[in-house]
Design a protein around this motif. Structure first.
Motif, PDB file in Angstrom:
ATOM      1  N   GLY A  96       3.169 -23.884 -86.043  1.00 15.34           N
ATOM      2  CA  GLY A  96       4.591 -23.831 -86.064  1.00 15.34           C
ATOM      3  C   GLY A  96       4.327 -22.317 -86.293  1.00 15.34           C
ATOM      4  N   GLN A  97       5.740 -21.685 -85.893  1.00 13.71           N
ATOM      5  CA  GLN A  97       5.270 -19.713 -86.048  1.00 13.71           C
ATOM      6  C   GLN A  97       7.239 -19.524 -86.228  1.00 13.71           C
ATOM      7  OE1 GLN A  97       3.343 -17.464 -83.424  1.00 13.71           O
ATOM      8  NE2 GLN A  97       4.975 -15.130 -84.390  1.00 13.71           N
ATOM      9  N   GLY A 124       9.140  -6.645 -87.532  1.00 11.53           N
ATOM     10  CA  GLY A 124       9.360  -8.358 -88.533  1.00 11.53           C
ATOM     11  C   GLY A 124       8.331  -8.406 -89.322  1.00 11.53           C
ATOM     12  N   ILE A 125       8.374  -9.603 -89.393  1.00  8.99           N
ATOM     13  CA  ILE A 125       7.394 -10.602 -89.714  1.00  8.99           C
ATOM     14  C   ILE A 125       7.360 -12.280 -89.920  1.00  8.99           C
ATOM     15  CG2 ILE A 125       9.464 -11.848 -91.992  1.00  8.99           C
ATOM     16  CD1 ILE A 125       7.606 -10.795 -94.065  1.00  8.99           C
ATOM     17  N   SER A 126       6.068 -12.521 -89.628  1.00 10.92           N
ATOM     18  CA  SER A 126       6.032 -13.752 -89.054  1.00 10.92           C
ATOM     19  C   SER A 126       5.553 -14.866 -90.137  1.00 10.92           C
ATOM     20  CB  SER A 126       5.212 -14.047 -88.413  1.00 10.92           C
ATOM     21  OG  SER A 126       5.617 -13.402 -86.851  1.00 10.92           O
ATOM     22  N   GLN A 127       5.637 -15.951 -89.936  1.00  7.09           N
ATOM     23  CA  GLN A 127       5.306 -17.046 -90.570  1.00  7.09           C
ATOM     24  C   GLN A 127       4.335 -18.179 -90.155  1.00  7.09           C
ATOM     25  OE1 GLN A 127       7.575 -20.154 -92.949  1.00  7.09           O
ATOM     26  NE2 GLN A 127       6.508 -19.887 -94.940  1.00  7.09           N
ATOM     27  N   TYR A 128       3.067 -18.124 -90.172  1.00  3.50           N
ATOM     28  CA  TYR A 128       2.983 -19.316 -89.458  1.00  3.50           C
ATOM     29  C   TYR A 128       1.961 -20.510 -89.906  1.00  3.50           C
ATOM     30  CZ  TYR A 128       1.864 -15.345 -86.560  1.00  3.50           C
ATOM     31  OH  TYR A 128       1.972 -13.276 -85.629  1.00  3.50           O
ATOM     32  N   SER A 129       1.901 -21.522 -89.857  1.00  7.12           N
ATOM     33  CA  SER A 129       1.909 -22.630 -90.398  1.00  7.12           C
ATOM     34  C   SER A 129       1.455 -23.883 -90.088  1.00  7.12           C
ATOM     35  CB  SER A 129       3.867 -23.209 -91.008  1.00  7.12           C
ATOM     36  OG  SER A 129       4.466 -23.659 -90.196  1.00  7.12           O
ATOM     37  N   ILE A 130       0.615 -24.962 -90.401  1.00  7.13           N
ATOM     38  CA  ILE A 130       0.307 -25.810 -89.924  1.00  7.13           C
ATOM     39  C   ILE A 130       0.608 -27.100 -91.606  1.00  7.13           C
ATOM     40  CG2 ILE A 130      -2.137 -25.784 -91.551  1.00  7.13           C
ATOM     41  CD1 ILE A 130      -3.540 -27.237 -89.598  1.00  7.13           C
ATOM     42  N   ASP A 131       1.228 -28.403 -89.990  1.00  8.29           N
ATOM     43  CA  ASP A 131       1.646 -29.212 -90.742  1.00  8.29           C
ATOM     44  C   ASP A 131       0.535 -30.390 -90.815  1.00  8.29           C
ATOM     45  OD1 ASP A 131       3.125 -30.843 -92.227  1.00  8.29           O
ATOM     46  OD2 ASP A 131       4.294 -31.025 -90.312  1.00  8.29           O
ATOM     47  N   ASN A 132      -0.682 -30.807 -91.488  1.00  7.68           N
ATOM     48  CA  ASN A 132      -1.520 -31.800 -91.396  1.00  7.68           C
ATOM     49  C   ASN A 132      -0.392 -32.706 -92.012  1.00  7.68           C
ATOM     50  OD1 ASN A 132      -3.642 -29.791 -91.228  1.00  7.68           O
ATOM     51  ND2 ASN A 132      -3.876 -29.295 -93.381  1.00  7.68           N
ATOM     52  N   SER A 133       0.545 -33.522 -91.952  1.00  8.92           N
ATOM     53  CA  SER A 133       0.840 -34.879 -92.503  1.00  8.92           C
ATOM     54  C   SER A 133       1.294 -35.275 -91.454  1.00  8.92           C
ATOM     55  CB  SER A 133       1.943 -34.065 -93.455  1.00  8.92           C
ATOM     56  OG  SER A 133       2.750 -33.539 -93.023  1.00  8.92           O
TER      57      SER A 133
END
Length: 324
Positions: A96-97, A124-133
């Motif tokens: 996700g971003q 700007g600012i960006s949040q990168y995520s990974i959802d292993n669930s």
């Protein structure tokens, strides 16, 4: 189970590959170019808010989904300062971003026919995520999918130039100016590469009720495949835009390391936008892939809503409609 694993592998391959395309895909960028060019801020010289939702490759497990909220307007007495904010949420598979950008444009009058040349910056600012669930795996002890969620936060920037008059527009822009590698534990989620955009279009009067607007967009991220959109829209009675786009992958810079299959991802897009009560715009676009992806998914759907907040006030923009 096997089907989900294959689907997940495909999505992750697209997202993890160092030369993969990472910018969110839009088919209605021509109705609000701020998503690709910060110099567009304030172009309409009214206060605008736009909402967009894109469901790419509908019916395909783990396919990308994108939502955006954009607001912009022109300020100062001469309307030569454009300000805007863009919030984007993009998710593909486990990745996700979320990004927030503040846009600034300085707009200079350059001749007749309301011509303006704009220079824009976005920070700007960006949040990168990974959802292993959300992973579907056979080996529950796989160390690459332990630990739940993880995220990484970092700055970003954009730059653009935009020219327009009553009949013609053109723009160039660059995104991911602060490109970097986003890491998770000991592995790499993605290498955020810079993306470049070149676009132009022209407005033709066919008769009192019909206007034709041909345009094109070239998109390139240097390391990945380039793409070209060729678009033609028809404006009917100043109330409805109806048009189509042909999108094709090209190897502009002869990138010998690219897989040919990643280039020949052609698609066609049908789109329509309605003007409602002079202050609302409702748009819809449908993408159909001409590659093998078209056999695995039912196409991509994109819906947008635009609102002019100060439509009841006198404005040069309302007296002179903005067609771009």
């Amino acid at each position: 189970m096997k089907r989900y694993l294959i689907t997940l592998s495909l999505i992750l391959t697209c997202c993890f590959a160092g030369r993969a395309q990472q910018e969110a895909q839009y088919s209605q960028y021509m109705f609000n170019a701020l998503v690709i060019n910060p110099a567009y801020a304030g172009y309409r010289e009214t206060l605008n808010v736009s909402l967009l939702h894109r469901d790419q490759w509908a019916g395909f497990q783990g396919a990308p989904k994108t939502q955006s909220l954009i607001a912009d307007g022109a300020f100062t007495k001469n309307k030569n300062v454009g300000l805007g904010v863009a919030i984007v949420n993009d998710k593909a598979g486990l990745l996700g971003q979320r990004s927030v950008y503040l846009n600034y444009a300085y707009r200079l009058p350059v001749g007749e026919n309301n011509a303006r040349l704009s220079f824009g910056l976005a920070a700007g600012i960006s949040q990168y995520s990974i959802d292993n669930s959300g992973a579907v795996i056979e080996d529950r002890d796989d160390p690459n999918f332990l630990g739940g969620n993880a995220s990484n936060l970092g700055p970003d920037g954009k730059f653009g130039v935009h020219f327009s008059n009553e009949r013609f527009y053109a723009g160039v822009s660059a995104t991911n100016l602060l490109s970097r590698t986003v890491s998770y534990q000991d592995g790499t989620i993605a290498k955020q590469g810079r993306h470049y955009f070149i676009t132009a279009g022209y407005l033709l009067d066919l008769n009192e009720d019909l206007k034709l607007k041909p345009s094109f967009l070239v998109r390139d991220d240097v390391q990945g495949p380039s793409s070209v959109d060729v678009t033609s829209f028809l404006l009917i009675k100043e109330m409805v835009w109806v048009g189509a786009t042909y999108r094709t992958g090209v190897n502009l810079w002869k990138k010998t390391y690219l897989n040919t299959a990643t280039i020949n991802q052609n698609s066609v897009v049908g789109a329509v936008e309605f003007f409602v009560a002079k202050k609302f715009r409702l748009g819809y676009a449908y993408d159909y892939s001409l590659s093998k992806m078209g056999n695995a998914a039912s196409g991509s759907h994109e819906i947008s809503l635009g609102v002019v907040l100060n439509a009841n006030k006198k404005s040069a923009a309302l007296l002179t409609p903005r067609y771009f």
